[in-house]
Design a protein around this motif. Structure first.
Motif, mmCIF file in Angstrom:
data_model
loop_
_atom_site.group_PDB
_atom_site.id
_atom_site.type_symbol
_atom_site.label_atom_id
_atom_site.label_comp_id
_atom_site.label_asym_id
_atom_site.label_seq_id
_atom_site.Cartn_x
_atom_site.Cartn_y
_atom_site.Cartn_z
ATOM 1 N N PHE A 74 0.831 -1.203 0.000
ATOM 2 C CA PHE A 74 0.000 0.000 0.000
ATOM 3 C C PHE A 74 0.867 1.255 0.000
ATOM 4 C CE2 PHE A 74 -1.906 3.515 2.310
ATOM 5 C CZ PHE A 74 -3.039 3.743 1.542
ATOM 6 N N PHE A 75 1.861 1.305 0.859
ATOM 7 C CA PHE A 75 2.673 2.508 0.991
ATOM 8 C C PHE A 75 3.673 2.671 -0.151
ATOM 9 C CE2 PHE A 75 0.985 2.381 5.289
ATOM 10 C CZ PHE A 75 0.605 3.709 5.427
ATOM 11 N N ALA A 76 3.842 1.676 -0.983
ATOM 12 C CA ALA A 76 4.761 1.785 -2.128
ATOM 13 C C ALA A 76 4.316 2.881 -3.094
ATOM 14 C CB ALA A 76 4.862 0.450 -2.853
ATOM 15 N N SER A 77 3.041 3.250 -3.055
ATOM 16 C CA SER A 77 2.545 4.298 -3.948
ATOM 17 C C SER A 77 2.791 5.700 -3.389
ATOM 18 C CB SER A 77 1.041 4.109 -4.200
ATOM 19 O OG SER A 77 0.319 4.270 -2.992
ATOM 20 N N GLN A 78 3.274 5.784 -2.165
ATOM 21 C CA GLN A 78 3.544 7.075 -1.527
ATOM 22 C C GLN A 78 4.926 7.582 -1.946
ATOM 23 O OE1 GLN A 78 1.170 8.513 0.482
ATOM 24 N NE2 GLN A 78 -0.082 6.768 -0.122
ATOM 25 N N PRO A 79 5.188 8.868 -1.718
ATOM 26 C CA PRO A 79 6.542 9.375 -1.983
ATOM 27 C C PRO A 79 7.566 8.560 -1.191
ATOM 28 C CG PRO A 79 5.034 11.185 -1.565
ATOM 29 C CD PRO A 79 4.285 9.915 -1.262
ATOM 30 N N GLU A 80 8.727 8.356 -1.777
ATOM 31 C CA GLU A 80 9.736 7.473 -1.196
ATOM 32 C C GLU A 80 10.031 7.775 0.258
ATOM 33 O OE1 GLU A 80 14.320 6.050 -2.040
ATOM 34 O OE2 GLU A 80 13.207 7.056 -3.616
ATOM 35 N N GLN A 81 10.154 9.045 0.610
ATOM 36 C CA GLN A 81 10.504 9.402 1.994
ATOM 37 C C GLN A 81 9.402 9.042 2.983
ATOM 38 O OE1 GLN A 81 11.117 13.455 0.924
ATOM 39 N NE2 GLN A 81 9.249 14.145 1.923
ATOM 40 N N GLU A 82 8.178 8.839 2.510
ATOM 41 C CA GLU A 82 7.059 8.526 3.398
ATOM 42 C C GLU A 82 6.766 7.030 3.486
ATOM 43 O OE1 GLU A 82 3.669 10.878 2.264
ATOM 44 O OE2 GLU A 82 4.917 12.651 1.994
ATOM 45 N N GLN A 83 7.385 6.224 2.658
ATOM 46 C CA GLN A 83 7.048 4.802 2.601
ATOM 47 C C GLN A 83 7.360 4.070 3.899
ATOM 48 O OE1 GLN A 83 8.946 3.190 -0.881
ATOM 49 N NE2 GLN A 83 7.750 4.473 -2.264
ATOM 50 N N VAL A 84 8.596 4.096 4.325
ATOM 51 C CA VAL A 84 9.015 3.373 5.532
ATOM 52 C C VAL A 84 8.304 3.949 6.752
ATOM 53 C CG1 VAL A 84 10.973 2.875 7.051
ATOM 54 C CG2 VAL A 84 11.211 2.625 4.572
ATOM 55 N N GLU A 85 8.229 5.267 6.815
ATOM 56 C CA GLU A 85 7.539 5.921 7.923
ATOM 57 C C GLU A 85 6.067 5.501 7.971
ATOM 58 O OE1 GLU A 85 6.133 10.384 8.620
ATOM 59 O OE2 GLU A 85 8.314 10.187 8.584
ATOM 60 N N GLY A 86 5.439 5.396 6.815
ATOM 61 C CA GLY A 86 4.038 4.992 6.750
ATOM 62 C C GLY A 86 3.824 3.574 7.234
ATOM 63 N N VAL A 87 4.711 2.668 6.849
ATOM 64 C CA VAL A 87 4.607 1.273 7.298
ATOM 65 C C VAL A 87 4.740 1.214 8.819
ATOM 66 C CG1 VAL A 87 5.709 -1.000 7.248
ATOM 67 C CG2 VAL A 87 5.400 0.274 5.124
ATOM 68 N N ALA A 88 5.766 1.856 9.354
ATOM 69 C CA ALA A 88 5.994 1.831 10.800
ATOM 70 C C ALA A 88 4.825 2.479 11.543
ATOM 71 C CB ALA A 88 7.300 2.540 11.145
ATOM 72 N N ASP A 89 4.358 3.603 11.059
ATOM 73 C CA ASP A 89 3.259 4.310 11.712
ATOM 74 C C ASP A 89 1.991 3.451 11.727
ATOM 75 O OD1 ASP A 89 2.196 6.728 12.957
ATOM 76 O OD2 ASP A 89 1.019 6.937 11.108
ATOM 77 N N HIS A 90 1.694 2.815 10.605
ATOM 78 C CA HIS A 90 0.501 1.972 10.528
ATOM 79 C C HIS A 90 0.590 0.809 11.520
ATOM 80 C CE1 HIS A 90 -3.008 0.091 8.620
ATOM 81 N NE2 HIS A 90 -2.393 -1.031 8.919
ATOM 82 N N ILE A 91 1.726 0.138 11.551
ATOM 83 C CA ILE A 91 1.883 -1.006 12.457
ATOM 84 C C ILE A 91 1.831 -0.535 13.910
ATOM 85 C CG2 ILE A 91 3.516 -2.780 13.242
ATOM 86 C CD1 ILE A 91 4.193 -3.218 10.251
ATOM 87 N N ASN A 92 2.459 0.591 14.211
ATOM 88 C CA ASN A 92 2.420 1.108 15.580
ATOM 89 C C ASN A 92 0.997 1.461 16.013
ATOM 90 O OD1 ASN A 92 5.154 0.934 16.350
ATOM 91 N ND2 ASN A 92 5.633 2.823 15.282
ATOM 92 N N LYS A 93 0.211 1.996 15.110
ATOM 93 C CA LYS A 93 -1.147 2.427 15.449
ATOM 94 C C LYS A 93 -2.154 1.282 15.497
ATOM 95 C CE LYS A 93 -1.093 7.179 13.764
ATOM 96 N NZ LYS A 93 -1.608 8.098 12.733
ATOM 97 N N PHE A 94 -2.027 0.329 14.576
ATOM 98 C CA PHE A 94 -3.105 -0.628 14.393
ATOM 99 C C PHE A 94 -2.796 -2.072 14.787
ATOM 100 C CE2 PHE A 94 -3.929 2.850 11.382
ATOM 101 C CZ PHE A 94 -5.130 3.287 11.909
ATOM 102 N N TRP A 95 -1.556 -2.390 15.050
ATOM 103 C CA TRP A 95 -1.228 -3.748 15.487
ATOM 104 C C TRP A 95 -1.116 -3.743 16.996
ATOM 105 C CZ3 TRP A 95 2.544 -7.080 12.182
ATOM 106 C CH2 TRP A 95 2.084 -7.137 10.861
ATOM 107 N N ASP A 96 -1.775 -4.711 17.623
ATOM 108 C CA ASP A 96 -1.692 -4.772 19.077
ATOM 109 C C ASP A 96 -0.299 -5.279 19.479
ATOM 110 O OD1 ASP A 96 -1.628 -7.638 19.328
ATOM 111 O OD2 ASP A 96 -3.802 -7.719 19.273
ATOM 112 N N PRO A 97 0.052 -5.094 20.757
ATOM 113 C CA PRO A 97 1.394 -5.486 21.200
ATOM 114 C C PRO A 97 1.737 -6.947 20.917
ATOM 115 C CG PRO A 97 0.378 -4.097 22.841
ATOM 116 C CD PRO A 97 -0.686 -4.396 21.819
ATOM 117 N N ARG A 98 0.752 -7.841 20.982
ATOM 118 C CA ARG A 98 1.044 -9.258 20.707
ATOM 119 C C ARG A 98 1.496 -9.449 19.262
ATOM 120 N NH1 ARG A 98 -4.582 -11.492 22.232
ATOM 121 N NH2 ARG A 98 -4.968 -9.479 21.293
ATOM 122 N N MET A 99 0.855 -8.734 18.333
ATOM 123 C CA MET A 99 1.251 -8.856 16.923
ATOM 124 C C MET A 99 2.647 -8.271 16.697
ATOM 125 S SD MET A 99 -2.300 -8.000 14.927
ATOM 126 C CE MET A 99 -1.607 -8.191 13.279
#
Length: 77
Positions: free
Chosen positions: A16-41
């Motif tokens: 999904f984030f591959a379509s974002q500007p390059e500088q936002e890709q990694v940040e977007g992946v990390a932000d999404h996982i931090n926000k939406f994945w529970d600690p167990r995941m």
């Protein structure tokens, strides 16, 4: 959750984030996982990735440094 399913989900986020500007890709992946994945995941993600990052897209591997690693819960009892 099976390791294969968790890898698949992390890689889907990277796709999904591959379509974002390059500088936002990694940040977007990390932000999404931090926000939406529970600690167990997130714990399971690190257990898998600490053993081997094989099967993860490079964007997921790059995002690991920005994903919050949950503290291990104290054993009950």
């Amino acid at each position: 959750m099976s390791p294969d399913k968790l890898r698949y989900q992390a890689n889907q986020i990277a796709t999904f984030f591959a379509s974002q500007p390059e500088q936002e890709q990694v940040e977007g992946v990390a932000d999404h996982i931090n926000k939406f994945w529970d600690p167990r995941m997130r714990t399971q993600l690190f257990e898998i990735a600490d053993e081997s990052t094989e099967g993860f897209k490079p964007m997921v591997v790059a995002a690991l440094k920005d994903i919050r690693r949950p503290e291990k819960l104290a054993s009950a009892g």
